[in-house]
Design an enzyme around this catalytic site. Structure first.
Site, PDB file in Angstrom:
ATOM      1  N   HIS A  20      -3.801  -6.333  -7.385  1.00 11.12           N
ATOM      2  CA  HIS A  20      -3.893  -5.494  -8.585  1.00 11.12           C
ATOM      3  C   HIS A  20      -2.695  -5.667  -9.511  1.00 11.12           C
ATOM      4  O   HIS A  20      -2.800  -5.403 -10.708  1.00 11.12           O
ATOM      5  CB  HIS A  20      -4.027  -4.019  -8.192  1.00 11.12           C
ATOM      6  N   GLY A  21      -1.561  -6.075  -8.982  1.00 14.36           N
ATOM      7  CA  GLY A  21      -0.399  -6.259  -9.837  1.00 14.36           C
ATOM      8  C   GLY A  21       0.834  -6.563  -9.019  1.00 14.36           C
ATOM      9  O   GLY A  21       0.873  -6.337  -7.803  1.00 14.36           O
TER      10      GLY A  21
END
Length: 393
Positions: free
Chosen positions: A236-237
């Site tokens: 996701h990051g």
């Protein structure tokens, strides 16, 4: 010798949603390498994958560029899509039943995104902007901020999934289910079976099972579960918030599995208490609050902001409340109404996919669809633009 180390860094603009179509093509390549689709197509020897396993380039381009699900999922397999495209090309007639279903579920998703998620976004953004700058909120404001983001994310992603499925049906293509009332889950494992279903399927097929799945010892199974959850956070990051979010979910999944092992060892799975409504409500409270707190790390742009909000939620840092609570609550009556309605919608209403399964075209359904679509259009015109959250991943 005069070396110049001031090398200018290139400002590279990455494609939107690069991770989604990367995952989809990883699945494509692995499945082609393993040649698993010939047996999965149930004897359809006329398919493109059964003709000596040669893949037509145009068919491949169609598969990887089908736009309704390209930006934020669902992550699809070619064995799900190519037979549908083949039938579609052979039958040129308009499929009015799929078109009506597509308009219906697209309107529901459009309404979820614009009328519900975007309203929660303004309250969530206001609260997080305070804590991310080093400030603190009182206990009511902290919980309102965290719950606002929890429901913003829910209706934003749920709305996108509905809209993607609706667009696919307009073309006569049925996309796989990607979202199934995850906030009704009674444990973290069930949550991941309901939230971003195709991402979970991808991680299971191409990471968890190759790592050994549950075929080894219990310790190795726990290791594999933790790795999958941790890497889903990294996906996701690259920020510390996503790392912590992945670690917390990995620990929670391992704890749930250990709890299951304990129940098995004591042979108490059929215990009457475990089947009681009180126990199920308690499980939901624990699961939902865990999700609500971990979403704080998922959303905050810096780690200090997440910690500040959590401290406000638990009263560790006490911010003095207004002299009169009633005026403060009245000033935020709209937010309170939205929060109550959100709980009712996610807990007691059937999912949009279930409504789609029972959908039959009628005047009543047409009027309802028209109202939802019109309300979303009006809201879109008067409210500031808020992009889909999953466009960032």
């Amino acid at each position: 010798m005069n070396f110049n180390f001031n090398i200018p860094l290139p400002h590279i603009v990455l494609p939107l949603a690069i991770s989604f179509f990367t995952f989809q093509q990883i699945a494509f390549l692995v499945d082609c390498y393993k040649r698993i689709d010939v047996k999965d197509l149930e004897g359809n020897r006329d398919s493109i994958f059964a003709r000596n396993f040669k893949i037509d380039f145009l068919d491949y381009c169609l598969f990887v560029s089908f736009f309704p699900q390209l930006i934020a999922g669902p992550i699809v397999h070619h064995k799900e899509m190519m037979p549908q495209f083949k039938v579609l090309f052979q039958n040129n007639a308009m499929q009015w039943d799929k078109i009506s279903k597509g308009v219906f579920i697209f309107s529901i998703g459009f309404f979820k995104k614009v009328c519900i998620a975007d309203n929660f976004a303004k309250w969530a953004n206001n609260g997080f902007s305070v804590v991310e700058k080093g400030g603190f909120l009182n206990i009511f404001e902290s919980w309102a901020t965290s719950l606002s983001y929890t429901f913003q994310l829910y209706f934003d992603f749920s709305g996108y999934c509905d809209m993607a499925m609706g667009l696919g049906l307009l073309f006569g293509i049925l996309l796989p289910i990607n979202f199934n009332s995850p906030y009704q889950s009674l444990n973290i494992a069930d949550f991941w079976r309901r939230w971003h279903i195709t991402l979970g399927r991808f991680l299971k097929d191409y990471l968890y099972i190759p790592l050994g799945g549950n075929r080894g010892s219990k310790l190795l199974t726990l290791r594999n579960l933790f790795i999958v959850a941790f890497l889903s956070g990294i996906w996701h990051g690259a920020g510390w918030g996503f790392v912590i979010w992945g670690i917390l979910h990995g620990l929670a999944i391992c704890a749930h599995r250990l709890y299951g092992y304990a129940l098995e060892s004591f042979n108490i799975r059929a215990n009457a208490f475990l089947q009681s409504r009180f126990y199920k409500v308690l499980c939901w409270i624990v699961t939902f609050n865990f999700l609500n707190m971990t979403w704080v790390f998922f959303r905050a742009e810096n780690l200090q902001g997440a910690l500040n909000l959590l401290q406000g939620m638990f009263g560790i840092v006490w911010v003095e409340l207004p002299a009169k609570i009633a005026p403060m609550l009245l000033a935020n009556i709209e937010m309170l109404i939205y929060l109550v309605l959100a709980f009712v919608l996610v807990l007691f209403f059937s999912s949009s996919v279930q409504k789609l399964d029972s959908f039959k075209p009628s005047l009543k359904q047409a009027v309802l669809t028209g109202i939802l679509f019109y309300a979303a259009l009006v809201s879109l015109a008067i409210m500031p633009y808020t992009e889909f959250i999953y466009f960032n991943f």
